[in-house]
Design a protein around this motif. Sequence first.
Motif, short mmCIF file in Angstrom:
data_model
loop_
_atom_site.label_atom_id
_atom_site.label_comp_id
_atom_site.label_asym_id
_atom_site.label_seq_id
_atom_site.Cartn_x
_atom_site.Cartn_y
_atom_site.Cartn_z
N ARG A 114 16.15 8.22 46.58
CA ARG A 114 17.01 8.97 47.44
C ARG A 114 17.95 9.81 46.68
NH1 ARG A 114 15.97 4.25 50.54
NH2 ARG A 114 17.74 3.31 49.69
N GLY A 115 18.59 8.96 45.66
CA GLY A 115 19.74 9.97 44.88
C GLY A 115 18.80 10.92 44.27
N VAL A 116 17.70 11.05 43.77
CA VAL A 116 17.11 12.29 43.09
C VAL A 116 16.75 12.98 44.43
CG1 VAL A 116 14.88 12.95 42.11
CG2 VAL A 116 16.03 11.09 41.23
N GLN A 117 16.26 12.90 45.59
CA GLN A 117 15.92 13.67 46.65
C GLN A 117 17.24 14.43 47.04
OE1 GLN A 117 14.38 10.81 49.27
NE2 GLN A 117 12.28 10.87 48.13
N ILE A 118 18.36 13.61 47.33
CA ILE A 118 19.44 14.33 47.79
C ILE A 118 20.03 15.29 46.54
CG2 ILE A 118 21.84 13.96 48.25
CD1 ILE A 118 21.06 11.27 49.79
N SER A 119 19.98 15.17 45.31
CA SER A 119 20.36 15.88 44.29
C SER A 119 19.60 17.19 44.33
CB SER A 119 19.98 15.18 42.96
OG SER A 119 20.79 14.07 42.69
N ALA A 120 18.48 17.15 44.85
CA ALA A 120 17.38 18.35 44.77
C ALA A 120 18.02 19.17 46.10
CB ALA A 120 15.88 17.95 45.11
N ALA A 121 18.37 18.39 47.17
CA ALA A 121 19.11 19.20 48.26
C ALA A 121 20.19 19.76 47.93
CB ALA A 121 18.95 18.01 49.27
N ALA A 122 21.11 19.15 46.97
CA ALA A 122 22.30 19.56 46.75
C ALA A 122 22.38 20.99 45.96
CB ALA A 122 23.28 18.48 45.74
N ALA A 123 21.24 20.92 44.79
CA ALA A 123 20.99 22.11 44.17
C ALA A 123 20.29 23.27 45.17
CB ALA A 123 19.76 21.79 43.17
N ILE A 124 19.72 22.77 46.10
CA ILE A 124 19.18 23.85 47.01
C ILE A 124 20.32 24.54 47.81
CG2 ILE A 124 17.65 24.50 48.95
CD1 ILE A 124 15.78 22.25 48.01
N VAL A 125 21.12 23.73 48.35
CA VAL A 125 22.24 24.16 49.34
C VAL A 125 23.28 24.90 48.26
CG1 VAL A 125 24.32 23.46 50.78
CG2 VAL A 125 21.96 22.50 50.93
N GLY A 126 23.38 24.64 47.07
CA GLY A 126 24.20 25.38 45.95
C GLY A 126 23.80 26.57 45.67
N PHE A 127 22.48 26.78 45.63
CA PHE A 127 21.79 27.95 45.41
C PHE A 127 21.92 28.91 46.70
CE2 PHE A 127 18.00 30.64 45.72
CZ PHE A 127 18.29 31.40 44.67
N LEU A 128 21.82 28.32 47.90
CA LEU A 128 22.01 29.06 48.94
C LEU A 128 23.38 29.50 49.10
CD1 LEU A 128 20.04 27.12 51.71
CD2 LEU A 128 19.24 29.07 50.46
N ALA A 129 24.44 28.64 48.69
CA ALA A 129 25.73 29.27 48.83
C ALA A 129 26.16 30.18 47.72
CB ALA A 129 26.69 27.91 48.45
N LEU A 130 25.59 30.30 46.58
CA LEU A 130 25.58 31.23 45.53
C LEU A 130 25.14 32.49 46.10
CD1 LEU A 130 26.42 31.88 42.67
CD2 LEU A 130 24.02 31.40 41.82
N ILE A 131 24.05 32.47 46.64
CA ILE A 131 23.08 33.78 47.23
C ILE A 131 24.20 34.30 48.26
CG2 ILE A 131 21.29 34.71 48.53
CD1 ILE A 131 20.72 34.24 45.62
N ALA A 132 24.78 33.31 49.31
CA ALA A 132 25.52 33.92 50.65
C ALA A 132 26.79 34.48 50.13
CB ALA A 132 25.64 32.86 51.48
N ALA A 133 27.40 33.60 49.02
CA ALA A 133 28.71 33.99 48.59
C ALA A 133 28.57 35.65 48.03
CB ALA A 133 29.38 33.06 47.73
N THR A 134 27.61 35.67 47.01
CA THR A 134 27.34 36.89 46.01
C THR A 134 27.16 38.11 47.23
OG1 THR A 134 26.31 35.70 44.48
CG2 THR A 134 25.95 37.98 44.44
N PHE A 135 26.61 37.72 48.21
CA PHE A 135 26.16 38.80 49.11
C PHE A 135 27.29 39.26 49.84
CE2 PHE A 135 25.05 40.15 53.50
CZ PHE A 135 24.00 41.43 53.12
N CYS A 136 28.34 38.35 50.29
CA CYS A 136 29.40 38.47 50.91
C CYS A 136 30.74 38.92 49.98
CB CYS A 136 29.75 37.39 51.97
SG CYS A 136 28.84 37.05 53.01
N ARG A 137 30.28 38.93 48.67
CA ARG A 137 31.39 39.03 47.70
C ARG A 137 32.55 38.17 47.68
NH1 ARG A 137 31.77 45.59 48.36
NH2 ARG A 137 29.69 46.13 47.82
N ARG A 138 32.15 36.62 47.67
CA ARG A 138 33.25 35.81 48.01
C ARG A 138 33.23 34.87 46.47
NH1 ARG A 138 33.87 34.45 53.29
NH2 ARG A 138 34.97 32.47 52.71
N LEU A 139 34.10 35.04 45.71
CA LEU A 139 34.07 34.35 44.45
C LEU A 139 34.11 32.90 44.45
CD1 LEU A 139 34.15 34.64 41.50
CD2 LEU A 139 36.58 34.92 41.64
N ARG A 140 34.89 32.41 45.18
CA ARG A 140 35.12 30.77 45.05
C ARG A 140 33.88 30.10 45.72
NH1 ARG A 140 40.42 27.89 47.55
NH2 ARG A 140 41.14 29.23 45.74
#
Length: 255
Positions: free
Chosen positions: A57-83
């Motif tokens: 479960r830890g490995v599965q949730i880690s993968a989910a965290a990476a995917i959500v982190g990637f989505l946050a990176l894409i959304a923040a880059t598109f919206c020009r949000r640094l933090r």
Amino acid sequence: MSALRHQRHLRGGRWPARIAWLSVLLLLVAALLLAGAGPAYRLDLLPLGSAFGMLRRGVQISAAAAIVGFLALIAATFCRRLRPALIGGLVMAATAAMLAVPWLHWQRAQTAPPIHDITTDTENPPAFEALAEAREAAPNAVEYPGEAFARQQREAYPDIEPLVLELPLGLAREVAEAAVLDMGWEIAHNSLTSIEATDTTTWFGFKDDVVIRLSEADENVRIDVRSASRMGRGDVGANAARIRDYFEAIERRLD
């Protein structure tokens, strides 16, 4: 009021930040599951199957965290949000670092043969005596499993061979004992020609047993080692690595 107006005019509103913090939350949950699985088993809070379930479960949730982190990176880059972009990138990097050790273990498991008893002398393996009772209470056998294991060992670990020292027996035994202490093993038996010890793994507390046999050959001393896990069909190469590390500890003592 100015802060509210500023928030209102942020591109994407609060969603990039919310996605980024969600990835952080998932990462923390995954870290707790991965780090806690071993201690939970070692302290008898969970059976082994449930502890391995925590790992999965830890490995599965880690993968989910990476995917959500990637989505946050894409959304923040598109919206020009640094933090939020920075948080998403850090979560992805932390996930990769956290999964590096399980990934290496998994890779090793794909190449290691399904054996748990390794010895430098497959024809006449050193025998457990002082530790025989402890091993009889464990799932794996006390006796060496035989030619089936020996054949797989020779194919997978051709470098596992006896160590020959140009020393008198008494001095060779002192060096062998000192190397055991350097390895941090718990000695169960210690005589002129034999040492038995137990190595307890740090994370899960698995106990693997080692027997060391010293025999005189001409003016030299031959050291044979047998390292065997008390449980598990395969050892993911741990026993072969333990023998290599022990011989390296002896070499360091000689140097």
